[in-house]
Design an enzyme around this catalytic site. Structure first.
Site, PDB file in Angstrom:
ATOM      1  N   GLU A 301      36.709  30.410  45.048  1.00 23.86           N
ATOM      2  CA  GLU A 301      37.107  31.809  45.240  1.00 23.86           C
ATOM      3  C   GLU A 301      35.880  32.685  45.475  1.00 23.86           C
ATOM      4  O   GLU A 301      35.802  33.821  45.013  1.00 23.86           O
ATOM      5  CB  GLU A 301      37.899  32.326  44.032  1.00 23.86           C
ATOM      6  N   CYS A 385      46.358  38.884  39.446  1.00 26.36           N
ATOM      7  CA  CYS A 385      45.294  39.871  39.310  1.00 26.36           C
ATOM      8  C   CYS A 385      45.284  40.851  40.476  1.00 26.36           C
ATOM      9  O   CYS A 385      44.947  42.029  40.297  1.00 26.36           O
ATOM     10  CB  CYS A 385      43.942  39.171  39.202  1.00 26.36           C
TER      11      CYS A 385
END
Length: 613
Positions: A301, A385
């Site tokens: 990520e 998130c």
């Protein structure tokens, strides 16, 4: 060697509560956020057990923990967004719902101040054993929500919970106590926020201690046990003041750099300045997409190697774009340089805004720059998130509009509305900004000081602007008078009520080519007009296959604003390399019509090249 403090400008943020947004671009989005996004996120937090976890941890209901160990943070981020929304417009029903959730959070806090429902319900004996498990990350988001809710409502319950939690951390960790390297940065910047609202200096000092823990071999847990991740994944490979380049997980890195910038602001110690300048240049010049997206890799990520910027496989997490806003806004305040506000603008209108649908209830986690038609926004994620980060980011965008300088005001973003700013000498200034940004480059700023006087107004001239004109008090300034330094046009004069600045920013269509090091974009071009990056969608090109279109950099384009398309956008229309009609639409608005392919970088019809981006 540390950077000299004379390099620092230490501008001050103008709170978004002092800014009223009225324009046709952002105001409807704020309405959708209040009516759709926030309620949708709250419902999802209920449906997935995130809120019930607090009731269970507090002994109010029976049941097992639901979800992932960092799920508490989603509830906190939505509450922060609710607080910001309440600051803009009080809503009794929304506030009552927030109060109900805060009661559950308070019930879940243990007697010593500890608060993390996963460990309370699942593994109480394993607290503080794995630095990857987001214990302080969760706490950081609680603190941010608590500060925001206190400032919005004056209610202290959540703030008291946050203070007890931070005091719990401070009793266990610190000089002469236990080491701790939080696997996901967030707590550091949150503690500095807590200091600013409470005045308790030990909070910012603890934040600085946490920063200094990194890079010394103290890390323990899942991150450090995985050879493919290791310390660079969470920026624990070198001491923070020795950072040379951006590494690891993109969101974690941006939160770290945000906290480092805050630490310079609050401490006055420029020890981190050189590292911040180095890592900013490395991030923005070698590792940022034209959309503002960062972090190309699904694997971590985050970051891989310089100029690794693939399009279809780009990760570009929405949270990372939002975190780039957080960091660059702080850098702008610290250094007084418009290049940081340029990045904020790029993220606001492209990388971050693409993360949410026009309807406000569907979201991207990943933001590629090309898709064959199989990538779409969804209502929620197991790891959510991004929706919850958007829920707190969008209602607070007013804070990026202006900054207060020692001798005046900086105008950082062009958004129609009004603002009230108190100068350092105590003179209040009311501003009225009129503009059709981002679709046109005309800006009118009317100035109403409480008392006539001399001060400076700095107008940002964006990096994409190749020409501008400025008129002050009815007189057009000459080239000598209208010089841009550090990205700003400075106007110092004696101001009276009703004095007006007219700024005209040229907004031509720009053709970009990537540096030759970016192999993914060899032989391709991208289009931008003003702050808006454009793309092609299958919706407008049904007869063309994915990646079939070519486009000439010499093609004349018709710039047309269409209120009937994608809730009002300016499109770019022309003909492709074979003479067929084509249309480019804003990247942020893609995937809001029927499913289909999308591309930012299109194949260039082979002709003479113009310049590099």
């Amino acid at each position: 060697m540390t950077a000299p403090s004379s390099m620092l400008h230490n501008w001050h943020e103008v709170p978004f509560t002092k800014v009223k947004i009225t324009d046709a671009f952002w105001r409807p989005r704020l309405e959708v956020l209040k009516k759709v996004t926030l309620p949708s996120c709250l419902i999802k937090c209920e449906e997935t057990g995130r809120i019930a976890n607090f009731a269970k941890a507090g002994g109010l209901i029976e049941g097992e923990f639901e979800g992932i160990y960092f799920n508490d943070s989603d509830v906190y981020k939505v509450l922060e967004g609710v607080a910001y929304s309440l600051m803009l417009e009080r809503d009794t029903a929304l506030e009552d719902d927030a109060d109900r959730i805060i009661e559950l959070i308070a019930a879940a806090q243990e007697s010593d101040g500890y608060l993390c429902t996963y460990y309370t319900l699942v593994a109480p004996e394993s607290k503080w054993t794995d630095m990857e498990k987001h214990e302080m990350y969760n706490g950081g988001h609680l603190i941010e929500a608590a500060v925001a809710y206190y400032e919005a409502t004056g209610k202290r319950q959540l703030l008291d919970v946050a203070c007890r939690l931070a005091d719990h951390y401070d009793r266990i960790f610190g000089p002469g106590k236990r080491h701790w390297v939080e696997g996901h940065e967030e707590i550091e910047l949150a503690l500095i926020k807590l200091y600013r609202v409470t005045g308790e200096e030990h909070y910012w000092k603890f934040a600085c201690w946490l920063l200094e823990e990194r890079g010394h071999g103290h890390g323990v847990g899942a991150i450090w046990d995985k050879p493919e991740w290791g310390p660079p994944y969470c920026q624990d490979d070198v001491p923070v003041r020795e950072i040379e380049k951006v590494t690891g997980h993109a969101v974690r890195a941006m939160y770290l750099y945000s906290a480092m910038t805050d630490a310079v602001h609050v401490s006055g110690d420029p020890a981190y300045v050189a590292a911040l300048q180095r890592v900013w240049a490395h991030t923005a010049q070698r590792n940022m997409y034209v959309t503002g997206g960062i972090g190309p890799s699904h694997h971590n990520e985050g970051f891989t190697e310089d100029y690794d910027l693939p399009n279809e496989s780009a990760y570009c997490e929405t949270c990372a774009a939002i975190a780039m806003v957080f960091w660059n806004h702080r850098m702008n305040l610290l250094f007084g340089d418009g290049k940081f506000a340029d990045v904020v603008e790029r993220e606001m209108y492209n990388g971050a805004l693409a993360g949410i649908s026009l309807s406000g209830d569907r979201f991207f986690y990943v933001n590629p720059l090309a898709s064959q038609g199989d990538h779409h926004r969804v209502p929620w994620f197991d790891t959510s998130c991004c929706p919850t980060n958007l829920a707190r980011f969008l209602p607070s965008i007013g804070q990026y509009m202006y900054a207060r300088m020692p001798k005046g005001i900086a105008v950082n973003q062009y958004v129609q509305g009004e603002a009230d700013i108190m100068l350092e000498n105590g003179n209040g200034v009311h501003l009225k900004q009129r503009t059709s940004f981002p679709w046109s480059g005309g800006v009118e700023l009317e100035v109403f000081p409480a008392a006539d006087g001399v001060f400076t107004i700095q107008m940002r001239v964006p990096e994409w602007c190749r020409g501008y004109r400025v008129c002050v008090g009815g007189e057009w300034l000459s080239g000598v008078e209208a010089v841009v330094e550090r990205g700003y046009l400075s106007i110092e004069r004696h101001w009276s009520a009703g004095d007006t600045i007219l700024l005209e920013l040229d907004m031509p269509v720009e053709i970009f080519r990537a540096r030759q090091e970016v192999q993914a974009n060899e032989g391709r071009i991208a289009l931008q007009r003003g702050p808006i990056v454009y793309c092609i969608e299958q919706s407008d090109h049904d007869k063309l296959k994915y990646d079939e279109m070519t486009f000439s950099a010499r093609e004349r384009l018709l710039v047309e604003h269409r209120e009937d398309l994608l809730e009002g956008v300016t499109t770019l229309r022309g003909k492709d390399g074979l003479g067929r009609p084509c249309q480019f639409v804003p990247y942020y608005a893609w995937d809001n019509r029927q499913p289909g392919y999308m591309q930012v970088w299109v194949r260039e019809k082979q002709e003479e090249q113009l310049y590099n981006y």
